[in-house]
Design a protein around this motif. Structure first.
Motif, mmCIF file in Angstrom:
data_model
loop_
_atom_site.group_PDB
_atom_site.id
_atom_site.type_symbol
_atom_site.label_atom_id
_atom_site.label_comp_id
_atom_site.label_asym_id
_atom_site.label_seq_id
_atom_site.Cartn_x
_atom_site.Cartn_y
_atom_site.Cartn_z
ATOM 1 N N ALA A 25 0.774 -1.223 0.003
ATOM 2 C CA ALA A 25 -0.018 0.003 -0.060
ATOM 3 C C ALA A 25 0.809 1.484 0.160
ATOM 4 N N LEU A 26 1.941 1.332 0.694
ATOM 5 C CA LEU A 26 2.638 2.533 0.831
ATOM 6 C C LEU A 26 3.492 2.784 -0.475
ATOM 7 N N PHE A 27 3.867 1.644 -1.169
ATOM 8 C CA PHE A 27 4.786 1.492 -2.326
ATOM 9 C C PHE A 27 3.720 2.006 -3.514
ATOM 10 N N VAL A 28 2.515 1.911 -3.479
ATOM 11 C CA VAL A 28 1.519 2.175 -4.502
ATOM 12 C C VAL A 28 1.250 3.859 -4.174
ATOM 13 N N ALA A 29 1.263 4.202 -2.813
ATOM 14 C CA ALA A 29 0.876 5.408 -2.507
ATOM 15 C C ALA A 29 1.968 6.459 -3.049
ATOM 16 N N VAL A 30 3.271 6.011 -2.812
ATOM 17 C CA VAL A 30 4.475 6.671 -3.308
ATOM 18 C C VAL A 30 4.414 6.996 -4.712
ATOM 19 N N ARG A 74 7.543 -11.901 -5.442
ATOM 20 C CA ARG A 74 6.545 -11.155 -4.894
ATOM 21 C C ARG A 74 6.778 -9.479 -5.024
ATOM 22 N N SER A 75 8.050 -9.329 -5.059
ATOM 23 C CA SER A 75 8.425 -7.817 -5.623
ATOM 24 C C SER A 75 7.778 -7.728 -6.868
ATOM 25 N N ARG A 76 7.758 -8.506 -8.009
ATOM 26 C CA ARG A 76 7.294 -8.210 -9.107
ATOM 27 C C ARG A 76 5.667 -8.019 -9.506
ATOM 28 N N LYS A 77 5.067 -8.590 -8.230
ATOM 29 C CA LYS A 77 3.508 -8.735 -8.152
ATOM 30 C C LYS A 77 3.403 -7.134 -7.697
ATOM 31 N N VAL A 78 4.062 -6.849 -6.881
ATOM 32 C CA VAL A 78 3.767 -5.380 -6.448
ATOM 33 C C VAL A 78 3.904 -4.194 -7.120
ATOM 34 N N ILE A 79 5.050 -4.368 -7.845
ATOM 35 C CA ILE A 79 5.208 -3.387 -8.995
ATOM 36 C C ILE A 79 4.160 -3.369 -10.000
ATOM 37 N N TRP A 80 3.649 -4.593 -10.350
ATOM 38 C CA TRP A 80 2.596 -4.453 -11.496
ATOM 39 C C TRP A 80 1.255 -3.963 -10.917
ATOM 40 N N LEU A 81 1.072 -3.969 -9.424
ATOM 41 C CA LEU A 81 -0.157 -3.523 -8.712
ATOM 42 C C LEU A 81 0.014 -1.740 -8.875
ATOM 43 N N GLY A 82 1.166 -1.420 -8.585
ATOM 44 C CA GLY A 82 1.512 -0.100 -8.764
ATOM 45 C C GLY A 82 1.206 0.405 -10.315
ATOM 46 N N ILE A 127 7.098 3.441 -18.216
ATOM 47 C CA ILE A 127 8.022 2.771 -19.033
ATOM 48 C C ILE A 127 9.439 3.187 -18.124
ATOM 49 N N ALA A 128 9.458 4.040 -17.694
ATOM 50 C CA ALA A 128 10.869 4.222 -16.930
ATOM 51 C C ALA A 128 10.955 3.253 -15.489
ATOM 52 N N TYR A 129 9.915 3.127 -14.853
ATOM 53 C CA TYR A 129 9.894 2.329 -13.822
ATOM 54 C C TYR A 129 9.839 0.709 -14.058
ATOM 55 N N PHE A 130 9.121 0.534 -14.790
ATOM 56 C CA PHE A 130 9.496 -0.656 -15.692
ATOM 57 C C PHE A 130 10.753 -1.352 -15.774
ATOM 58 N N ALA A 131 11.378 -0.464 -16.629
ATOM 59 C CA ALA A 131 12.822 -0.798 -16.766
ATOM 60 C C ALA A 131 13.741 -0.542 -15.638
ATOM 61 N N GLY A 132 13.708 0.522 -14.994
ATOM 62 C CA GLY A 132 14.372 0.667 -13.924
ATOM 63 C C GLY A 132 14.219 -0.159 -12.445
ATOM 64 N N GLU A 133 12.997 -0.282 -12.274
ATOM 65 C CA GLU A 133 12.846 -1.080 -10.979
ATOM 66 C C GLU A 133 12.881 -2.518 -11.492
ATOM 67 N N THR A 227 14.633 -18.844 -9.607
ATOM 68 C CA THR A 227 13.737 -17.783 -9.872
ATOM 69 C C THR A 227 13.646 -17.503 -11.317
ATOM 70 N N ASN A 228 12.251 -17.444 -12.091
ATOM 71 C CA ASN A 228 12.258 -16.938 -13.113
ATOM 72 C C ASN A 228 12.072 -15.408 -13.322
ATOM 73 N N PHE A 229 12.970 -14.941 -13.861
ATOM 74 C CA PHE A 229 13.201 -13.524 -13.598
ATOM 75 C C PHE A 229 12.241 -12.740 -14.713
ATOM 76 N N ASN A 230 11.556 -13.378 -15.731
ATOM 77 C CA ASN A 230 10.707 -12.601 -16.383
ATOM 78 C C ASN A 230 9.864 -11.769 -15.865
ATOM 79 N N PRO A 231 9.932 -10.376 -16.169
ATOM 80 C CA PRO A 231 9.013 -9.619 -15.523
ATOM 81 C C PRO A 231 7.414 -9.631 -15.833
ATOM 82 N N PHE A 232 7.314 -10.446 -16.961
ATOM 83 C CA PHE A 232 5.735 -10.582 -17.161
ATOM 84 C C PHE A 232 5.226 -12.074 -16.597
#
Length: 232
Positions: A25-30, A74-82, A127-133, A227-232
């Motif tokens: 929740a804090l991540f998405v808010a930021v 789990r981090s990947r899921k949070v990024i996609w929620l954002g 676009i930037a956060y997808f690549a950067g994060e 881990t499978n590091f495919n962002p999708f």
């Protein structure tokens, strides 16, 4: 060489964590607040940067903590929620701006000037956060395995230096190209990058404390070995 204290690694189990929802929740808010704040360009001493830079670096700290404690998946899921939340916010601003205002409401031009710019900011951010994060999380996860969970400060700074460089360059180019002079654009990229990496360095003790506390609370210290590091 003794391995640092670790907790059970649950590669396939689905677990309920105490604090993952709060961090999400804090991540998405930021992320959302930063997108809106980015519509203003600030000057502070020799630095010139968009307003979102004041808060946005915190999202990378959250990203470091998420990957370090809970793992890349789990981090990947949070990024996609954002990302989804940012798209929803942008669509809402566009729709509200397109609808006719009430006759007595005299601020349509102000709305268009500020929030009307937000969809471009959000596009740049996505676009930037997808690549950067994802670069940040990938490097941190790989370095954690290579260092056997040691030297957190090296892992967080290394991943941030790469991730923030990618993020800042892409975001600034998309958000402000043909909007501000080239000289100002270059200054924006340099100022943003230095500031964001500086925030990561200053908050390093906080990152250490939160990471250690979360590992103890959650009884989790995930190593992305297979881990499978495919962002999708």
């Amino acid at each position: 060489m003794n391995r640092p204290q670790t907790y059970p690694v649950h590669q396939n189990a689905v677990r309920a964590f105490q604090h993952l929802d709060t961090i999400t929740a804090l991540f998405v808010a930021v992320l959302l607040i930063s997108n809106v704040a980015s519509t203003k360009i600030l000057v502070a001493g020799p630095f010139t940067f968009d307003g979102g830079t004041l808060l946005f670096p915190i999202s990378y700290i959250f990203g470091d903590i998420l990957t370090e404690v809970y793992g890349y998946r789990r981090s990947r899921k949070v990024i996609w929620l954002g990302f989804i939340s940012a798209i929803l916010m942008s669509f809402t601003f566009i729709l509200v701006g397109a609808l006719p205002p009430a006759p007595e409401w005299q601020y349509q031009s102000a709305y268009d000037q500020i929030l009307g710019f937000t969809p471009r900011i959000v596009t740049a951010s996505l676009i930037a956060y997808f690549a950067g994060e994802f670069s940040n999380s990938f490097i941190l996860a790989k370095l954690k395995v290579l260092t056997h969970g040691k030297y957190l400060w090296i892992r967080t700074m290394s991943s941030t230096l790469v991730g923030q460089l990618i993020d800042t360059a892409i975001f600034s180019a998309i958000a402000f190209a043909n909007v501000v002079p080239t000289q100002l654009l270059v200054m924006l990229i340099l100022s943003n990058y230095i500031f964001k990496c500086g925030v990561e360095l200053v908050f390093m003790p906080v990152t250490y404390a939160l990471t250690r506390w979360l590992k103890q609370q959650e009884q989790e210290d995930y190593f992305d070995v297979d881990t499978n590091f495919n962002p999708f």
